[in-house]
Structures are given as structure tokens and as C-alpha cells.
Design a protein around this motif. Structure first.
Motif, PDB file in Angstrom:
ATOM      1  N   ALA A 161       0.909  -1.376   0.076  1.00 17.16           N
ATOM      2  CA  ALA A 161       0.134   0.075  -0.073  1.00 17.16           C
ATOM      3  C   ALA A 161       0.940   1.052  -0.132  1.00 17.16           C
ATOM      4  CB  ALA A 161      -0.906   0.114   1.414  1.00 17.16           C
ATOM      5  N   ALA A 162       1.987   1.245   0.552  1.00 18.51           N
ATOM      6  CA  ALA A 162       2.878   2.391   0.780  1.00 18.51           C
ATOM      7  C   ALA A 162       3.580   2.435  -0.672  1.00 18.51           C
ATOM      8  CB  ALA A 162       3.803   2.260   1.875  1.00 18.51           C
ATOM      9  N   ALA A 163       3.870   1.481  -1.160  1.00 19.23           N
ATOM     10  CA  ALA A 163       4.567   1.456  -2.410  1.00 19.23           C
ATOM     11  C   ALA A 163       3.756   2.110  -3.625  1.00 19.23           C
ATOM     12  CB  ALA A 163       5.343   0.123  -2.802  1.00 19.23           C
ATOM     13  N   SER A 164       2.541   1.538  -3.727  1.00 17.69           N
ATOM     14  CA  SER A 164       1.603   2.039  -4.832  1.00 17.69           C
ATOM     15  C   SER A 164       1.232   3.225  -4.755  1.00 17.69           C
ATOM     16  CB  SER A 164       0.692   0.708  -4.920  1.00 17.69           C
ATOM     17  OG  SER A 164      -0.309   0.649  -3.948  1.00 17.69           O
ATOM     18  N   PRO A 165       0.797   4.090  -5.674  1.00 15.79           N
ATOM     19  CA  PRO A 165      -0.154   5.173  -5.597  1.00 15.79           C
ATOM     20  C   PRO A 165      -1.357   4.897  -5.212  1.00 15.79           C
ATOM     21  CG  PRO A 165       0.441   4.712  -7.794  1.00 15.79           C
ATOM     22  CD  PRO A 165       1.243   3.648  -7.129  1.00 15.79           C
TER      23      PRO A 165
END
Length: 89
Positions: free
Chosen positions: A82-86
Motif C-alpha cells: 500500500a505504501a509503495a503503490s500510488p
């Protein structure tokens, strides 16, 4: 006590797991309180490997539910994803 754990489904040698909130007195694949996601260890290509409703997981953790070791790792992995994907609209 309430646990967040994996419930197995799928065919022989092709496991598919639901991430569920369940009472520890129930069997692994027995009745659960709520389904909050899934984990597919055999996912290939573009198929989705892990999906977790993080809001519901946080709710149950705040209510005192204990995740199993494997589910704790999966929740951490979902948070990284979730943090890595926009943010999706």
C-alpha cells in the motif's frame, strides 16, 4: 480469544487461503466471524497474490484480536504494498 488466521480452500496441491477473524475454539476451516482478505501462494503472472482490508484488520487488532505468525507477515507485506503503490481513486 479471537485470532486473525488463514482458512484453507482450493484444490489438492493448489492452496488458496482466506484471511479470517475467528474464535480460537473453532476449527481451521470452520465458522468465522469475518473474512478480511485472501492469500494465493500459487499466483502467477498478473493474478493477485494478496488482498487485505487493512481498515478491518486494524479494527480487529484494536479490539484485541491476535494475528498468527503468518498473518502478521502478510499484514506487514500488505502495508508495504500500500505504501509503495500510488493511491487509487
Amino acid at each position: 480469544m479471537v485470532k486473525i488466521r488463514l482458512s484453507r480452500g482450493g484444490a489438492k496441491k493448489q492452496p488458496f487461503y482466506q484471511i479470517v477473524v475467528a474464535d480460537i475454539r473453532r476449527s481451521r476451516d470452520g465458522r468465522s466471524i469475518e473474512r478480511i482478505g485472501f492469500f494465493d501462494p500459487c499466483a502467477r503472472g498478473s493474478s493477485e497474490r494478496l488482498r487485505v482490508d487493512r481498515a478491518r484488520a486494524e479494527h480487529w487488532l484494536s479490539q484485541g484480536a491476535q494475528p498468527t505468525e503468518r498473518v502478521a507477515k502478510l499484514l506487514k507485506e500488505a502495508a508495504k504494498q500500500a505504501a509503495a503503490s500510488p493511491l487509487e481513486a
